[in-house]
Design an enzyme around this catalytic site. Structure first.
Site, PDB file in Angstrom:
ATOM      1  N   HIS A 140      -7.412  -5.353   9.969  1.00 43.10           N
ATOM      2  CA  HIS A 140      -7.109  -5.082   8.555  1.00 43.10           C
ATOM      3  C   HIS A 140      -5.797  -5.740   8.121  1.00 43.10           C
ATOM      4  CE1 HIS A 140      -4.995  -0.908   9.395  1.00 43.10           C
ATOM      5  NE2 HIS A 140      -4.097  -1.866   9.362  1.00 43.10           N
ATOM      6  N   ASN A 185      -7.780  -3.488  14.114  1.00 40.17           N
ATOM      7  CA  ASN A 185      -9.165  -3.765  13.698  1.00 40.17           C
ATOM      8  C   ASN A 185      -9.240  -4.958  12.737  1.00 40.17           C
ATOM      9  OD1 ASN A 185      -8.097  -2.738  11.346  1.00 40.17           O
ATOM     10  ND2 ASN A 185      -9.614  -1.103  11.087  1.00 40.17           N
ATOM     11  N   ASP A 201       0.817  -1.212   0.000  1.00 38.72           N
ATOM     12  CA  ASP A 201       0.000   0.000   0.000  1.00 38.72           C
ATOM     13  C   ASP A 201       0.851   1.263   0.000  1.00 38.72           C
ATOM     14  OD1 ASP A 201       0.875  -0.467   2.631  1.00 38.72           O
ATOM     15  OD2 ASP A 201      -1.095  -1.099   3.301  1.00 38.72           O
ATOM     16  N   GLU A 236      -9.882  -2.469   5.144  1.00 36.78           N
ATOM     17  CA  GLU A 236     -10.543  -2.250   6.428  1.00 36.78           C
ATOM     18  C   GLU A 236     -11.749  -3.190   6.556  1.00 36.78           C
ATOM     19  OE1 GLU A 236      -8.787  -0.585   8.389  1.00 36.78           O
ATOM     20  OE2 GLU A 236      -8.454   1.515   7.841  1.00 36.78           O
TER      21      GLU A 236
HETATM   22  C1  F6R Z   1       1.266  -1.547   6.200  1.00 33.41           C
HETATM   23  C2  F6R Z   1      -0.046  -2.200   6.239  1.00 33.41           C
HETATM   24  C3  F6R Z   1      -0.811  -2.324   7.508  1.00 33.41           C
HETATM   25  C4  F6R Z   1       0.036  -2.611   8.742  1.00 33.41           C
HETATM   26  C5  F6R Z   1      -0.839  -2.686   9.987  1.00 33.41           C
HETATM   27  C6  F6R Z   1      -0.006  -2.892  11.249  1.00 33.41           C
HETATM   28  O1  F6R Z   1       1.809  -1.609   4.896  1.00 33.41           O
HETATM   29  O2  F6R Z   1      -0.484  -2.617   5.233  1.00 33.41           O
HETATM   30  O3  F6R Z   1      -1.765  -3.352   7.351  1.00 33.41           O
HETATM   31  O4  F6R Z   1       0.730  -3.820   8.561  1.00 33.41           O
HETATM   32  O5  F6R Z   1      -1.589  -1.520  10.109  1.00 33.41           O
HETATM   33  O6  F6R Z   1       0.768  -1.745  11.454  1.00 33.41           O
HETATM   34  P1  F6R Z   1       1.838  -1.672  12.633  1.00 33.41           P
HETATM   35  O7  F6R Z   1       2.888  -2.652  12.315  1.00 33.41           O
HETATM   36  O8  F6R Z   1       2.347  -0.263  12.611  1.00 33.41           O
HETATM   37  O9  F6R Z   1       1.111  -2.026  13.900  1.00 33.41           O
END
Ligand code: F6R
Length: 252
Positions: free
Chosen positions: A138, A136, A67, A143
């Protein structure tokens, strides 16, 4: 689902890193799907260290990130392109033309998303997709409510994701509320998937992903429909599971 519960955070990171290194060693021209976020920083630090010790090379590999934020340029320090350069690409031997992220600066984000999906289809399939886990549930920025067949597309981040990610931004700094993300369908087309979740803030999402129903309410539960998924959790992230704290399980 192959579930690996490790006693400490560093054990979980090391296990996930070893899994990635093994992929590169067994197939040097692997196509890797990569993630950003706090969880991945020590993973990339470990991979950089292994590269500097001569244990792994990225010279023949290709990478696709999950992303990118919409509305900031790739050279903005807050872009995921900058994150990847800072934490990984600037320190390894990957070719500059072999690492890809969605183009979040394109004013036509639907076009940029579709072009990224087409590029993955043309060069893919991805051999190993690395994932973090949102509190959450994701994966990427898919989401809750995301279709399991979704393709790469522009999405609005939920208020909870914006709030959780605010820690990476200065109070007065522009924080994007939209992103281009690989879809769940895109992720599920990878040959294998490795998901790393650490810390108590991920415990409820990990429980929903592993023991809850396969449902759009928890995007990560879509991984039950994939036949080669490796989950790495530390004891805190695994704390709400019915499993024993330290074990490896194979779930159907
Ligand atoms: C990042 C992504 C997100 C993160 C997730 C966890 O490229 O796609 O899904 O992997 O939000 O983020 P952290 O590691 O900061 O808790």
């Amino acid at each position: 689902m192959h579930l690996n519960i490790l006693p400490t955070t560093s054990d979980a990171i090391a296990a996930c890193t070893a899994h990635l290194a093994q992929q590169l060693t067994s197939k040097p021209n692997s196509i890797l799907g990569l993630a950003t976020g706090g969880t991945m920083e020590p993973v990339y630090a470990d991979l950089v260290a292994q590269h500097k010790q001569g244990k792994i090379s990225f010279a023949a590999s290709t990478t696709f990130n999950l992303d990118e934020y919409i509305g900031i340029s790739a050279n903005d320090p807050q872009s995921y392109a900058s994150y990847m350069a800072h934490h990984l690409f600037d320190h390894i031997d990957i070719l500059p033309e072999a690492h890809f992220l969605p183009d979040g600066a394109n004013t036509d984000s639907a076009f940029a998303a579709q072009r990224y999906e087409t590029l993955i289809e043309a060069k893919g399939p991805i051999d190993l997709q690395l994932l973090g886990l949102g509190p959450n549930g994701h994966i990427g920025f898919n989401e809750p409510g995301s279709d399991f067949a979704s393709a790469t597309r522009p999405v609005d981040l939920t208020a909870s994701t914006i709030a959780v990610n605010a820690r990476f931004f200065e109070p007065a700094e522009f924080q994007p509320h939209r992103a281009i993300t690989m879809g769940i369908g895109t992720i599920l087309r990878a040959r294998s998937v490795a998901l790393l979740a650490i810390g108590a803030a991920k415990a409820e999402a990990a429980r929903a992903m592993i023991e809850g129903p396969t449902s759009q309410a928890c995007p990560a539960s879509a991984l039950h429909t994939h036949e080669d998924v490796h989950i790495f959790l530390d004891a805190d992230a695994a704390s709400l599971l019915t499993a024993k704290p330290t074990e490896t399980r194979n779930l159907a």
